[in-house]
Design a protein around this motif. Structure first.
Motif, PDB file in Angstrom:
ATOM      1  N   LYS A  16     152.719  74.313  81.507  1.00  0.00           N
ATOM      2  CA  LYS A  16     153.711  73.758  80.602  1.00  0.00           C
ATOM      3  C   LYS A  16     154.928  73.323  81.397  1.00  0.00           C
ATOM      4  CE  LYS A  16     154.212  77.288  77.874  1.00  0.00           C
ATOM      5  NZ  LYS A  16     154.660  78.068  76.695  1.00  0.00           N
ATOM      6  N   LEU A  17     155.751  72.480  80.792  1.00  0.00           N
ATOM      7  CA  LEU A  17     156.955  72.002  81.465  1.00  0.00           C
ATOM      8  C   LEU A  17     157.843  73.172  81.875  1.00  0.00           C
ATOM      9  CD1 LEU A  17     157.871  68.915  79.234  1.00  0.00           C
ATOM     10  CD2 LEU A  17     156.899  68.880  81.543  1.00  0.00           C
ATOM     11  N   SER A  18     157.981  74.146  81.003  1.00  0.00           N
ATOM     12  CA  SER A  18     158.849  75.283  81.316  1.00  0.00           C
ATOM     13  C   SER A  18     158.339  76.051  82.526  1.00  0.00           C
ATOM     14  CB  SER A  18     158.962  76.214  80.106  1.00  0.00           C
ATOM     15  OG  SER A  18     157.706  76.748  79.764  1.00  0.00           O
ATOM     16  N   GLU A  19     157.017  76.133  82.677  1.00  0.00           N
ATOM     17  CA  GLU A  19     156.446  76.850  83.813  1.00  0.00           C
ATOM     18  C   GLU A  19     156.763  76.144  85.120  1.00  0.00           C
ATOM     19  OE1 GLU A  19     152.302  77.257  82.966  1.00  0.00           O
ATOM     20  OE2 GLU A  19     152.691  78.202  81.027  1.00  0.00           O
ATOM     21  N   ARG A  20     156.790  74.823  85.081  1.00  0.00           N
ATOM     22  CA  ARG A  20     157.120  74.060  86.281  1.00  0.00           C
ATOM     23  C   ARG A  20     158.577  74.296  86.684  1.00  0.00           C
ATOM     24  NH1 ARG A  20     154.297  68.386  84.289  1.00  0.00           N
ATOM     25  NH2 ARG A  20     152.158  69.201  84.172  1.00  0.00           N
ATOM     26  N   ILE A  21     159.446  74.393  85.694  1.00  0.00           N
ATOM     27  CA  ILE A  21     160.857  74.662  85.975  1.00  0.00           C
ATOM     28  C   ILE A  21     160.990  76.072  86.555  1.00  0.00           C
ATOM     29  CG2 ILE A  21     163.151  74.944  84.959  1.00  0.00           C
ATOM     30  CD1 ILE A  21     162.323  72.881  82.850  1.00  0.00           C
ATOM     31  N   THR A  55     165.286  72.843  74.764  1.00  0.00           N
ATOM     32  CA  THR A  55     164.364  73.906  74.360  1.00  0.00           C
ATOM     33  C   THR A  55     163.495  74.344  75.526  1.00  0.00           C
ATOM     34  OG1 THR A  55     164.280  73.078  72.091  1.00  0.00           O
ATOM     35  CG2 THR A  55     162.489  74.520  72.793  1.00  0.00           C
ATOM     36  N   VAL A  56     163.017  73.389  76.298  1.00  0.00           N
ATOM     37  CA  VAL A  56     162.183  73.698  77.456  1.00  0.00           C
ATOM     38  C   VAL A  56     162.984  74.477  78.493  1.00  0.00           C
ATOM     39  CG1 VAL A  56     160.893  72.718  79.386  1.00  0.00           C
ATOM     40  CG2 VAL A  56     160.634  71.747  77.101  1.00  0.00           C
ATOM     41  N   VAL A  57     164.224  74.051  78.723  1.00  0.00           N
ATOM     42  CA  VAL A  57     165.087  74.745  79.689  1.00  0.00           C
ATOM     43  C   VAL A  57     165.337  76.179  79.234  1.00  0.00           C
ATOM     44  CG1 VAL A  57     167.419  74.852  80.642  1.00  0.00           C
ATOM     45  CG2 VAL A  57     166.186  72.680  80.600  1.00  0.00           C
ATOM     46  N   ARG A  58     165.613  76.360  77.951  1.00  0.00           N
ATOM     47  CA  ARG A  58     165.875  77.710  77.438  1.00  0.00           C
ATOM     48  C   ARG A  58     164.648  78.609  77.587  1.00  0.00           C
ATOM     49  NH1 ARG A  58     168.773  75.247  72.058  1.00  0.00           N
ATOM     50  NH2 ARG A  58     170.767  74.680  73.054  1.00  0.00           N
ATOM     51  N   GLU A  59     163.468  78.037  77.366  1.00  0.00           N
ATOM     52  CA  GLU A  59     162.239  78.805  77.523  1.00  0.00           C
ATOM     53  C   GLU A  59     162.068  79.240  78.974  1.00  0.00           C
ATOM     54  OE1 GLU A  59     157.465  77.975  77.029  1.00  0.00           O
ATOM     55  OE2 GLU A  59     158.855  76.991  75.638  1.00  0.00           O
ATOM     56  N   ALA A  60     162.384  78.334  79.905  1.00  0.00           N
ATOM     57  CA  ALA A  60     162.267  78.653  81.333  1.00  0.00           C
ATOM     58  C   ALA A  60     163.258  79.743  81.729  1.00  0.00           C
ATOM     59  CB  ALA A  60     162.501  77.393  82.164  1.00  0.00           C
TER      60      ALA A  60
END
Length: 268
Positions: A16-21, A55-60
């Motif tokens: 997922k995008l968050s995992e890459r971050i 949202t993606v940043v917060r998840e990361a």
């Protein structure tokens, strides 16, 4: 001549995008780009840097915080922890997102959590028993509201480790972080099947037996309940492996197939 019908059926889910971050920031912390005590770029800066939503940043950030690498401070930003877990810190750095890694993590968890449940049953004090029970009921409340339960699932297991009164049990779990809990959206192994309400209700049934055994002060029953719980998790992962093989279609990139939206505990 090689058999032309032989194909490799190893199928991996695209991160997922968050995992890459998370992976990128981990690497930068390990390389010293972000030193202990330093502040990460702001949420707005991270969204621009990685080209993703807030949202993606917060998840990361939530995943990094759960693993003990960063500490969000209200009104001040997100800071790299001064004293991150070091003894077992490398465990969580290279977990990756392969099911084989998830099985390895479960093997480690079985090695420590079965005994920690038994020790908790005989060593816990009233406050520690209350913490285990509070995590159990918070899981229930979040599930009823269709909210992510992974953090509370982890807190349930962590509270049991703390009740051993041996800090090394807690340190190992902290190193693994909530990424060891597949029903959370921040876990690299979370799938539609592990995010359903039915799946998580099954987990709670297993958690309840652990809770009752510890509350009863029965170490053998507590060990058996934890063994049953983690063994069931292993079996669920093996079923996923078999399901991936059964669903394989030659010439189609299964890792690129999008996961459907949903379900209890999932939100983008």
């Amino acid at each position: 001549m090689a058999n032309e019908t032989t194909i490799e059926t190893r199928i991996e889910r695209r991160p997922k995008l968050s995992e890459r971050i998370v992976a990128s920031i981990r690497e930068q912390i390990a390389a010293g780009r972000y030193e202990p005590g330093s502040r990460l770029p702001t949420e707005s800066q991270l969204t621009q840097l990685f080209g993703v939503s807030r949202t993606v940043v917060r998840e990361a950030v939530a995943s990094l915080a759960a693993d003990g690498l960063v500490e969000p401070r209200q009104g001040a930003g997100v800071f790299v922890r001064e004293t991150p877990t070091t003894t077992f810190g490398t465990i969580s750095l290279d977990i990756g997102n392969k099911i084989s890694h998830a099985l390895n993590v479960l093997e480690v968890r079985m090695g420590i959590e079965i005994e920690s449940a038994g020790l908790a049953a005989v060593r816990r004090n009233n406050a520690q028993q209350a913490a285990i029970q509070e995590a159990f009921f918070e899981f229930d409340q979040l599930l009823a509201k269709s909210e992510a339960t992974g953090r509370t699932d982890f807190e349930f297991h962590r509270a049991i480790a703390a009740a051993t009164n041996n800090p090394f049990y807690v340190e190992v779990l902290d190193a693994l972080g909530t990424r060891a809990i597949p029903c959370d959206i921040t876990s690299p192994w979370g799938t539609d099947s592990t995010l359903t309400k039915e799946y998580q209700e099954g987990l709670q049934t297993e958690h309840l037996e652990i809770l009752r055994a510890i509350s009863a002060g029965d170490p053998d029953r507590a060990r058996n309940a934890m063994r049953t719980h983690l063994t069931a998790s292993q079996e669920r992962y093996y079923k996923r492996l078999n399901g991936e093989q059964a669903g394989y279609v030659f010439g189609r990139d299964m890792s690129a197939a999008p996961r459907s939206k949903q379900k209890a505990g999932k939100h983008e």
